[in-house]
Design an enzyme around this catalytic site. Structure first.
Site, PDB file in Angstrom:
ATOM      1  N   ASP A 175       0.852  -1.182   0.000  1.00 35.89           N
ATOM      2  CA  ASP A 175       0.000   0.000   0.000  1.00 35.89           C
ATOM      3  C   ASP A 175       0.897   1.244   0.000  1.00 35.89           C
ATOM      4  O   ASP A 175       2.076   1.179   0.357  1.00 35.89           O
ATOM      5  CB  ASP A 175      -0.894  -0.032   1.237  1.00 35.89           C
ATOM      6  CG  ASP A 175      -1.939   1.068   1.221  1.00 35.89           C
ATOM      7  OD1 ASP A 175      -2.426   1.413   0.130  1.00 35.89           O
ATOM      8  OD2 ASP A 175      -2.264   1.585   2.301  1.00 35.89           O
ATOM      9  N   LYS A 186      -9.419  -3.182  -2.892  1.00 33.34           N
ATOM     10  CA  LYS A 186      -9.205  -3.875  -1.618  1.00 33.34           C
ATOM     11  C   LYS A 186     -10.349  -3.584  -0.649  1.00 33.34           C
ATOM     12  O   LYS A 186     -10.791  -2.441  -0.574  1.00 33.34           O
ATOM     13  CB  LYS A 186      -7.882  -3.414  -0.981  1.00 33.34           C
ATOM     14  CG  LYS A 186      -6.654  -3.705  -1.793  1.00 33.34           C
ATOM     15  CD  LYS A 186      -5.409  -3.094  -1.133  1.00 33.34           C
ATOM     16  CE  LYS A 186      -5.403  -1.578  -1.202  1.00 33.34           C
ATOM     17  NZ  LYS A 186      -4.194  -0.960  -0.618  1.00 33.34           N
ATOM     18  N   THR A 232      -2.847   0.439  -4.775  1.00 32.39           N
ATOM     19  CA  THR A 232      -3.613   1.485  -4.116  1.00 32.39           C
ATOM     20  C   THR A 232      -5.068   1.477  -4.545  1.00 32.39           C
ATOM     21  O   THR A 232      -5.384   1.254  -5.719  1.00 32.39           O
ATOM     22  CB  THR A 232      -3.005   2.873  -4.384  1.00 32.39           C
ATOM     23  OG1 THR A 232      -3.826   3.880  -3.776  1.00 32.39           O
ATOM     24  CG2 THR A 232      -2.891   3.173  -5.876  1.00 32.39           C
ATOM     25  N   ASP A 287      -1.295  -0.750   6.047  1.00 33.63           N
ATOM     26  CA  ASP A 287      -1.524  -0.105   7.343  1.00 33.63           C
ATOM     27  C   ASP A 287      -2.969  -0.237   7.806  1.00 33.63           C
ATOM     28  O   ASP A 287      -3.312   0.249   8.880  1.00 33.63           O
ATOM     29  CB  ASP A 287      -1.173   1.384   7.257  1.00 33.63           C
ATOM     30  CG  ASP A 287      -2.141   2.153   6.363  1.00 33.63           C
ATOM     31  OD1 ASP A 287      -2.406   1.685   5.237  1.00 33.63           O
ATOM     32  OD2 ASP A 287      -2.626   3.218   6.780  1.00 33.63           O
ATOM     33  N   ASN A 288      -3.810  -0.892   6.999  1.00 31.80           N
ATOM     34  CA  ASN A 288      -5.238  -0.947   7.303  1.00 31.80           C
ATOM     35  C   ASN A 288      -5.678  -2.397   7.465  1.00 31.80           C
ATOM     36  O   ASN A 288      -5.652  -3.178   6.508  1.00 31.80           O
ATOM     37  CB  ASN A 288      -6.029  -0.263   6.178  1.00 31.80           C
ATOM     38  CG  ASN A 288      -7.477  -0.039   6.536  1.00 31.80           C
ATOM     39  OD1 ASN A 288      -8.106  -0.870   7.178  1.00 31.80           O
ATOM     40  ND2 ASN A 288      -8.023   1.084   6.119  1.00 31.80           N
ATOM     41  N   ASP A 309      -0.335   5.027   0.909  1.00 30.69           N
ATOM     42  CA  ASP A 309      -0.605   5.972   1.998  1.00 30.69           C
ATOM     43  C   ASP A 309      -0.605   5.259   3.344  1.00 30.69           C
ATOM     44  O   ASP A 309      -1.294   4.266   3.541  1.00 30.69           O
ATOM     45  CB  ASP A 309      -1.957   6.662   1.767  1.00 30.69           C
ATOM     46  CG  ASP A 309      -1.891   7.641   0.609  1.00 30.69           C
ATOM     47  OD1 ASP A 309      -1.120   8.616   0.709  1.00 30.69           O
ATOM     48  OD2 ASP A 309      -2.590   7.431  -0.400  1.00 30.69           O
TER      49      ASP A 309
END
Length: 230
Positions: free
Chosen positions: A12, A181, A45, A206-207, A14
């Site tokens: 990813d 995603k 992304t 990060d998610n 961001d």
């Protein structure tokens, strides 16, 4: 899942390599290692409004250099999905920016505001009442509802595709098929572009709700970083 080290990476952007437009610590070193060791990797992304070249330039502005061929967006995945699903029905009403429209043109779609087989929802700063009304009317007439990603908000609270989909869903009673995603389609598309199998690949994000769940459901090794939303 294999215990062998990963040989391919989906990463990813961001919250992993960038925060806003600033490189996070270690981002430049990570990309330099990936390139110098000839690892297969893609920056994956959900953001549909920039081309791979746009994204490469964005990273370069932060001091992280990666060629455009290492970027894969939800707009690209959406075009790949529609190319497989549409057959000869290739008319779309598009709510989105030029990057999404360009991907649809590449697979032979015609853009129409009056007669469409698909309503394709991306992201745009110009989202308005007329777009909602037209999209809802076309879906009620039978157009299939496709959205690039389910994210409700991006960096700094920027409204994203999932937020734009909400009023159209409420009006029509139809939920879109989300391509990005955590959809398995997005992950498989990324792996196909790398020529990699899930057992040899690692998802870095990060998610938990998108990156990590998507990686787990696809059978990949996953790495959660704590520099973003999770």
């Amino acid at each position: 899942m294999s215990d062998a080290p990963a040989s391919a990476y989906l990463i990813d952007i961001d919250g992993v390599v960038l925060r806003d437009d600033e490189a996070l610590p270690g981002a430049r070193e990570l990309v330099e290692w990936l390139l110098s060791s000839r690892r297969r990797f893609l920056f994956l992304t959900n953001y549909p409004s920039q081309t791979p070249l746009d994204l490469a330039n964005r990273l370069a502005g932060s001091g992280v250099e990666a060629p455009p061929e290492h970027f894969f967006t939800s707009a690209m995945a959406t075009a790949e999905f529609l190319d497989k699903q549409a057959g000869t029905r290739r008319r779309a009403f598009v709510v989105g920016e030029g990057a999404l429209v360009h991907e649809l043109y590449k697979i032979g779609f015609t853009i129409s505001e009056s007669d469409a087989d698909f309503v394709v929802l991306g992201e745009t700063r110009h989202f308005n009442f007329e777009m909602i009304q037209r999209a809802a009317a076309l879906i009620r007439k039978g157009a299939r509802f496709i959205a690039t990603n389910p994210d409700v908000a991006g960096p700094a609270g920027r409204p994203s595709c999932g937020a734009f989909a909400a009023p159209i869903e409420r009006i029509t009673g139809k939920s879109p098929f989300y391509v990005g995603k955590p959809s398995a389609f997005m992950m498989r598309a990324g792996l196909r572009h790398l020529g990699a199998h899930s057992a040899e690949a690692c998802m870095v994000g990060d998610n938990m709700e998108t990156d990590i769940i998507a990686g787990v459901q696809t059978g990949m090794t996953t790495v959660l970083v704590l520099t973003g939303v999770s």
